[in-house]
Design an enzyme around this catalytic site. Structure first.
Site, short mmCIF file in Angstrom:
data_model
loop_
_atom_site.label_atom_id
_atom_site.label_comp_id
_atom_site.label_asym_id
_atom_site.label_seq_id
_atom_site.Cartn_x
_atom_site.Cartn_y
_atom_site.Cartn_z
N LEU A 14 37.64 17.08 -3.86
CA LEU A 14 38.18 18.30 -3.18
C LEU A 14 38.21 19.56 -4.01
CD1 LEU A 14 41.13 17.14 -1.22
CD2 LEU A 14 39.04 18.03 -0.24
N ASP A 147 44.84 5.26 -3.74
CA ASP A 147 44.02 4.08 -4.56
C ASP A 147 44.59 3.37 -5.30
OD1 ASP A 147 42.08 6.09 -3.58
OD2 ASP A 147 41.24 6.92 -5.26
N ILE A 148 44.57 1.97 -5.36
CA ILE A 148 45.15 0.76 -6.21
C ILE A 148 45.10 1.23 -7.67
CG2 ILE A 148 45.06 -1.47 -6.82
CD1 ILE A 148 44.00 -2.01 -4.00
N GLY A 353 18.42 13.81 -21.54
CA GLY A 353 18.20 12.59 -20.77
C GLY A 353 17.95 11.37 -21.72
N CYS A 380 18.04 19.16 -26.52
CA CYS A 380 18.09 17.48 -26.81
C CYS A 380 16.79 17.14 -26.76
CB CYS A 380 19.30 16.80 -26.33
SG CYS A 380 19.65 15.25 -27.17
N HIS A 506 23.50 20.06 -27.84
CA HIS A 506 24.06 20.68 -26.42
C HIS A 506 24.70 21.77 -26.29
CE1 HIS A 506 22.58 16.91 -24.15
NE2 HIS A 506 22.91 16.24 -25.44
N GLU A 508 25.00 24.05 -24.01
CA GLU A 508 25.91 24.09 -22.87
C GLU A 508 27.28 23.70 -22.82
OE1 GLU A 508 23.80 19.94 -22.29
OE2 GLU A 508 23.44 21.94 -23.43
#
Length: 557
Positions: A14, A147-148, A353, A380, A506, A508
């Site tokens: 959400l 949720d448990i 990746g 990377c 990285h 980003e």
């Protein structure tokens, strides 16, 4: 110290993380010192070994913690610099409890969820509180109410509220108000049920953040107020934004969320200063120009898998008053017919990746960008495939490869770190976190950064093999950034290319809306230049001087 807890109900995804981050933006704009943290109920110790198809990207912090992507939202939307203390999973909680029990810390007591598990959860909140550097701690609880696996976290919050006194806490519930087309109605019952479940546990939300496709009218707000025991002014509409996630703080401010929270917490603050944020959003929504950027990845169908990259491109583009049209290309599809796929592209980005799947497609993309002089940014693995491509096709190094993809390759231009050779466990076993990089003066990298030493975040096992540096340098492959001792290649560029940059780290993870990362900003600027026309590009290429002498290209030990 004041506390805000953000829970979610009805369905997942959400936008609890964006809501928490946006609230952080608004409170910082009111000159409050804010820190955020995320509690995730799953049993993984961290997301580091989780499949991006299921979980999205792994976001890496300065201290090397592999965390949930929502922490990326927290850092981008606020001035927070987070650590491993800002992310807690059920796996970490139970690991801590079991280790304590094995050491005998519980003195032979029966170890139970209450109080032992809940005590560990509460202690994590206090770790941030005790630093006394902040005015407000915002804690997001992952998952969905009911949720448990999430119950211990909600129970811990119930206990914590009693310990710090309710006037110092706001509980905020993000919930879905679905629109039923057949009935032409918004339905409140799912939210009523979700709040009822929270109240069973002992938590009464004071603010309802209602995710909806349609406006909430007065009748809907009154109904939610009455059945959920929430003040009508605390029923907040959070509709899907029209253009960009960076509109969310502005829409929440228009609903009065920041003032409401400050009133509930008895905080007196100045009005928020949002001018810079509004200007950034305006540049994103109404850019003066546009560029086409191809992203060549393995998880293209999952937008969250490259979340930080897409956001960093947005930051870089906005700084150049530019919009982006993303062309998402599955690396496995780039076996042939590559010309048609790239004919309208003005920049090529290859993200990180793991694994062999799609690697040859990424190598083909790097070759196309090099040969056609299209701006290229490799992150990377994107740097590594560019290295392999250059070694094979420019330097003539037959069968050049990475030992990740071919452990028996005769020319391992990318190879495993020496300290990684004996590693068998996958979790948190890479080179992780912030490491310094020394930039070679006179290079494009130095021009972009405006500095000769920077720090960047890493997440990888394999490195450039320095045995090949002289051979590749002679053909124009420039190692423009290294570790301080010169033994590890951190940043590469091509000497005779307008913008061909690859980094082992990285970038980003350190880009923000009004502070775009230099490599992304430079990449967008180069893409705009490429778009200017073939004739202009050709003239610029001919005028491009050698940026640095051969003797200075690689730092020596």
């Amino acid at each position: 110290m004041k506390y805000i807890f953000v829970t979610g109900g009805v369905v997942s995804s959400l936008g609890k993380g964006l809501t928490a981050a946006s609230l952080g933006t608004l409170l910082e704009a009111r000159r409050l010192r804010v820190i955020l943290q995320k509690f995730d109920p799953y049993l993984n110790v961290d997301p580091g070994t989780m499949n991006p198809f299921q979980h999205g990207e792994v976001y890496v912090l300065n201290d090397g913690a592999e965390t949930d992507l929502d922490l990326g939202h927290y850092e981008r939307f606020t001035n927070c610099v987070l650590t491993r203390h800002n992310n807690l999973t059920s796996g970490q909680v139970y690991e801590t409890v079991i280790l304590k029990e094995r050491r005998g810390d519980y003195l032979g007591k029966t170890v139970q969820v209450i109080p032992h598990v809940t005590d560990v959860i509460k202690e994590r909140i206090r770790q941030l509180s005790d630093e006394s550097k902040y005015d407000v701690v915002i804690t997001e609880i992952g998952g969905t109410t009911g949720d448990i696996e999430g119950l211990p976290f909600l129970e811990a919050i119930r206990q914590f509220i009693l310990e710090v006194e309710p006037e110092n806490v706001v509980t905020m519930h993000v919930t879905l108000i679905p629109y039923i087309k057949a009935a032409h109605e918004l339905k409140t019952k799912p939210t009523q049920q979700s709040v009822a479940k929270l109240r069973e546990i002992g938590l009464q939300p004071q603010v309802l953040i209602c995710r909806t496709e349609k406006p909430l009218d007065r009748d809907i707000r009154r109904k939610l107020s009455m059945f959920c025991s929430v003040a009508e002014k605390a029923v907040i509409e959070e509709r899907d934004v029209a253009h960009t996630i960076y509109e969310v703080p502005l829409t929440l401010h228009a609903e009065g969320v920041d003032q409401l929270v400050c009133d509930l917490l008895h905080l007196e603050t100045p009005k928020p200063e949002l001018n810079d944020w509004r200007k950034f959003v305006e540049r994103v929504v109404n850019p003066g120009r546009r560029v086409n950027i191809a992203v060549i990845g393995k998880y293209i169908d999952v937008r969250d898998a490259y979340k930080s990259i897409y956001e960093s491109l947005t930051h870089g583009a906005a700084s150049e008053d530019c919009g982006i049209d993303l062309k998402l290309i599955d690396a496995e599809s780039l076996v042939d017919g590559i010309d048609e796929r790239f004919e309208d592209v003005t920049g090529v980005l290859v993200p990180g990746g793991f694994g062999e799947r799609g690697v040859e497609g990424k190598i083909n993309a790097a070759r196309y960008a090099r040969e056609h002089r299209i701006p290229y940014l490799g992150l990377c693995l994107g740097m590594q495939v560019a290295t392999i491509e250059f070694a094979r096709n420019v330097c003539g190094i037959k069968n050049a490869n990475s030992t990740e993809f071919d452990k028996d390759t005769p020319n391992p231009v990318i190879s495993l770190l020496e300290e990684q050779r004996g590693v068998r466990n996958k979790g948190a076993s890479m080179r992780l976190g912030t490491w310094p990089t020394k930039i070679v003066p006179g290079t494009l990298a130095q021009k972009l950064y405006g500095d000769t030493e920077v720090t960047e975040r890493h997440r990888h096992r394999y490195e450039f093999n320095m045995k090949y540096r002289d051979q590749m340098n002679a053909k124009g492959f420039v190692i423009s950034g290294t570790s301080p001792d010169g033994t590890l290649a951190e940043l590469i560029e091509l000497r005779d290319h307008p913008y061909f940059v690859g980094c082992q780290y990285h970038p980003e993870f350190q880009s923000k809306p009004n502070h775009p990362h230099p490599l992304f900003r430079g990449f967008i600027a180069a893409a705009l230049g490429y778009e200017a026309g073939v004739e202009k590009r050709s003239a610029a290429i001919e005028e491009t001087p050698t940026r640095v002498s051969d003797a200075e290209l690689v730092m020596q030990r």
